[in-house]
Structures are given as C-alpha cells and as structure tokens.
Write an enzyme that holds these catalytic residues in place. Structure first.
Site, PDB file in Angstrom:
ATOM      1  N   GLN A 247       0.809  -1.211   0.000  1.00 37.46           N
ATOM      2  CA  GLN A 247       0.000   0.000   0.000  1.00 37.46           C
ATOM      3  C   GLN A 247       0.847   1.267   0.000  1.00 37.46           C
ATOM      4  OE1 GLN A 247      -2.955  -1.729   3.255  1.00 37.46           O
ATOM      5  NE2 GLN A 247      -3.888  -0.017   2.195  1.00 37.46           N
ATOM      6  N   HIS A 248       0.195   2.364  -0.369  1.00 34.28           N
ATOM      7  CA  HIS A 248       0.702   3.736  -0.219  1.00 34.28           C
ATOM      8  C   HIS A 248       1.779   4.143  -1.219  1.00 34.28           C
ATOM      9  CE1 HIS A 248      -1.394   3.067   3.465  1.00 34.28           C
ATOM     10  NE2 HIS A 248      -0.376   2.562   4.128  1.00 34.28           N
TER      11      HIS A 248
ATOM     12  N   ASP B  17      -2.441  -4.999   0.311  1.00 35.76           N
ATOM     13  CA  ASP B  17      -2.007  -6.264   0.898  1.00 35.76           C
ATOM     14  C   ASP B  17      -2.764  -6.625   2.172  1.00 35.76           C
ATOM     15  OD1 ASP B  17      -0.836  -4.230   2.396  1.00 35.76           O
ATOM     16  OD2 ASP B  17       1.215  -4.896   2.066  1.00 35.76           O
TER      17      ASP B  17
END
Length: 520
Positions: free
Chosen positions: A71-72, A255
C-alpha cells in the site's frame, strides 16, 4: 476445474498462486524477488511478475487473476503513461515533515488531525501517498510538473496486465514468460483513463474517504498543488478488464485487505501480522476516524471496513536481536522462553527504523533496565520479543477503543513462526491467539477475489477453512505497564534525519510463511 490466480506484489517479492476456483486448493505457485530500497522503479515489479507467473506455470489456463500489492507507494505517470520517477514506497520516511505540514494546514494540532480524520479516516504520516506527493512537489518540482496521473503499485500492475503501454522489460505477457498471450502491448494500449483501483487500496492514499466512498480532490490539490488523473475506484467484485489473451482481471486490493480476505476474516476477527513490520487490523461494519492518527480508517476488499494500526518494526526486531546474539531464530526463541516474564525489568523499545505508530520517524530503539542480573542473552531475547509484542498490544487497545470486537485473534506473518512469539503473545495481548497454518495469505486473498469476479456472485466463494493452533498463557499486565513507563524514553537519530533510503527494504507486513531464511 476452473483455475484462478492471485498475485502478492510486496516490497520484497512477487508471489503468484494458482488455485481451484471452487475449493481454493493450491495447484501451483511461483515467486521472484524485488530490489532492495525504499524507492523502486515499477518496471522491476513488472519483470518480477513475469518471472513469478512463469514459475507458476503461466496464466494460459487461468480464468481470472487479481493483484494485491504493497500500500501507499507513489507511482507517478506522465501524459503517455511513462513512469516519471522511481516509486516512493510506504516505508520511505523522507516525507515526514510534509505530513506534519499538511496537518498544520488544516488547523494544526488536534484541530488539524481531527479535520483529516473526519475527511479521509486517517491523519497524514510519512507512509501515506498524500505526504509523498507534497514531498515531490516541494523537492522535485520538475518531476511533479511531468506527473499527469498518480496511482498505487497494485493499480499500475493491474493496468499493465490489461495492456497498458510497454515499460520495455519482460513481464507476464512477454514471449516465453508463460503469460496469457504472445508479445507485449505497445503504445496503443489503454490510456490513463483506464487506471483503476479498489476501496481497500484507495483508502490508504490520504485523498479518498472510506466513509463517503469518494476522492477528496481538494486534499489532493492541497498536497500536490494541482489536480491529477486518479484511478477509478471499482467495487469489490467489479472486473478491471481482461488481459490480451482474455483472462478476466479483478480489481485487486492492498495487501492488508487481501490478507483478511485470504484468511476469511469477518466481524469479530482481529488479525495480528508480524512481518518485517507489524499490523493489527479488524474487519468492521462502520468506518473509523481516529483523530490521534493511531488507527487508520481503511476499507476492506468486501465492501466493509478495515481499521488498522501499523508499526514499522516487528520481525526485524527479532532479526536484529538474533544477529546481536549471533544465534538463529530457533535459538532466539529457546533463549527467550528460558527467561521469566518481564525479563527481570529489562525492556527493549523497538524503534529500530523510526516508528509509524507512535508517529516517531526519527526515533531510535532503546534498552532500559540493564543490570548485572539482566545482562544475559536470555533476558535480552525475552525483552526483544516482549517489546515488539507490546507495540502491537498498544495497537490492539486502540482498535478496541474504536469499536473493534476481538472475539478471535489470528496471529500470522513470518514472525509468527517463532515459538517464543506464539507462546508469549497471549500473555502480552491478554487473550488466546490462533495461529493459522502457513500460507501466502495476501496472494490467496487476491485469488479468492479473482474467483469471486469470475463467478459474479453476491459474495466471495467459501473455501476450505484454515486450520489453526490455539495458544494460551496467563495475562502479564505488569509487562505492559513496565513497557509503558519507558517507551517514550528514546533518542533521535544522531543527525535527526530519517532512515537511509538506500538501505535494504523491510517495508511491509509479510502475511505468509517465511521464505527468505528469516521472518519476513
């Protein structure tokens, strides 16, 4: 037998599982490594995906595929869909100051934090994409000027699978890679308007609200100085398109949402993942908005919500302690279990790479309570395990305060393979824990989503239940109390800077079994 594939594109590696769509039985799998670093060019992910797909026997006989990813991560694309610069990964903390600025610009302090939490369910820290975009605008204005679209790692890989412009490196569509079709797509593939994402991953950007289900473009403009193309947010089982060979593509997800889906987690379940970093998350029916920033109000992959607490340091604490003691992880567990609970007052505060929760990106770790009586390998081993678990227990407390119902705790990740972690965790968390059998839960969740998209059913398929082992131990509140006394007594880095961004990447929770010689 209908086959589906799930992809876990983490910071460390790409894993592909091919499973029976009806039963979830594993048919074959593949894996390829990713480069180290807290910034990585996405081309490396595409190449690893091709290698992992080939290792899993290709996708020619697969009906549907979905991608779950770290992520991110900030992936910036120009007008032609070319990557502008290497992606900044979630553990890259150079944007910590920018995150603080964003909070200040909405009122600062408690007021600013509350404004962000109410707007998007989280308070900016260095991890989130919104802070990285501010950093790019301030520190690399030429790259920012060339950025036409911003997406996340799983978004980019999904787009590439659907035939987006060729990055010039072999991927799963390359000849000989075992992919779904011959050749690689050229410049005539889908454009930026074909970028898609899902609720789970979008909720970690800092400019999409899980509560309203909409982008906050005003916050994107606040951070980046202007607007940009953002991926369309798909529903939980909405197709994202097809590969060149006609394989259906699921929306994918982040995830953590994929791991919850792979585990079959539902309301009342709390998942504690001990990877290189640590995650405590719960499936919820209402969104979270924590003005302290401790709980991030993410969405899940089923239409519900996934309030989450993340620490930067988990299994890496075990790695570092084992290295200092010059033992392997089996011996580290043995040593830890020979010391008494509380390690005689010895406490390890595990901020080895700074920390995200609490938000202390420039902090260092510390050892407190060292005496002649506690100056032993066993005491240090025990204190390291307990310190790591205390940070996660603080996260569990925060989730509970925001309405999580910990009817069942599932302990997963490479660090959960350590016997000391399994036996000590119930005493620190204060409740029994269930340890599921090892599996690639992120990739499994992506595969389950692919099966859901293939069937177009109202709910994801019910696969066989995961076998678990239950661990119980008397609660040890005195350990938590001692940790609370000293957890803020840490020094900053000598140069007051964030971690070296060229150092090896230990970035996100690995929800699978360890596969690299250490808990991952």
């Amino acid at each position: 037998m209908v086959l589906v594939a799930g992809v876990d594109s983490s910071t460390q590696s790409c894993k592909v599982v091919v499973r029976d769509a009806d039963t979830g039985a594993l048919v074959r799998h593949g894996r390829a490594g990713h480069p180290d670093g807290t910034e990585v060019h996405p081309d490396a992910w595409w190449q690893a995906l091709g290698q992992a797909v080939a290792g899993a026997g290709g996708l020619a006989d697969v009906a549907a595929v979905a991608v779950a990813g770290q992520q991110h991560g900030m992936v910036c694309l120009d007008d032609a869909g070319v990557v502008v610069r290497p992606a900044l990964l979630w553990n890259d903390t150079r944007s910590a100051g920018c995150a603080a600025d964003l909070v200040a610009e909405l009122g600062g302090g408690e007021q600013g934090a509350r404004a962000w939490a109410e707007a998007v369910g989280l308070v900016p820290v260095a991890s989130f994409t919104v802070a990285k975009l501010r950093w790019l605008a301030e520190h690399e204005p030429e790259h920012a000027a060339h950025t036409a679209a911003v997406c996340l790692p799983h978004d980019w890989l999904t787009w590439r699978l659907a035939g987006a412009p060729d990055p010039g490196v072999p991927g799963p569509d390359a000849p000989g890679a075992g992919g779904p079709g011959p050749g690689v797509p050229g410049a005539g593939g889908p454009g930026l308007d074909a970028l898609v994402t899902d609720r789970g991953d979008a909720s970690g950007t800092g400019y999409w609200s899980a509560g309203t289900g909409a982008y906050r473009r005003d916050l994107l403009r606040l951070a980046f100085g202007r607007d940009a193309v953002l991926p369309r947010v798909l529903g939980p089982a909405e197709p994202a398109g097809q590969t060149l060979a006609g394989t259906l593509i699921g929306p994918g997800t982040g995830d953590n949402a994929a791991a919850a889906l792979g585990l079959g987690a539902g309301p009342g379940d709390v998942v504690v993942s001990i990877g290189t970093s640590g995650v405590v998350t719960a499936v919820a029916t209402v969104p979270a908005a924590d003005a302290t920033g401790t709980v991030a109000g993410f969405a899940d992959a089923t239409g519900r919500f996934l309030p989450l607490v993340c620490t930067l340091n988990a299994a890496r604490v075990l790695d570092a302690t084992a290295a200092m003691l010059r033992v392997d992880h089996t011996e580290l567990s043995r040593l830890a279990l020979t010391a008494e609970p509380g390690a005689g007052g010895l406490v390890v505060v595990p901020y080895l790479e700074g920390e995200r929760t609490p938000n202390r990106p420039d902090a260092t770790g510390a050892v407190h309570g060292l005496r002649l009586a506690t100056a032993s390998a066993a005491h240090l081993a025990r204190a390291a395990v307990e310190g790591m678990l205390c940070g996660l227990a603080d996260g569990l407390d925060a989730l509970t305060a925001h309405g999580a119902r910990p009817d069942r705790i599932l302990l997963i990740g490479g660090g959960a393979a350590a016997e000391a972690v399994r036996r000590i965790a119930p005493s620190i968390l204060g409740v029994p824990v269930d340890v599921p059998e090892p599996s690639e839960y992120v990739a499994d969740g992506a595969a389950r989503q692919a099966a859901w998209v293939h069937t177009a059913a109202a709910a994801p398929p019910v696969w066989r239940s995961t076998r678990t082992s239950r661990y119980q131990a008397p609660a040890a509140p005195q350990v938590r109390a001692r940790y609370a006394e000293v957890r803020d007594l840490v020094a900053t880095r000598p140069d007051h800077s964030s971690p070296d961004h060229s150092s090896p990447d230990h970035s996100r929770p690995d929800h699978s079994s360890p596969d690299q010689g250490r808990p991952a």
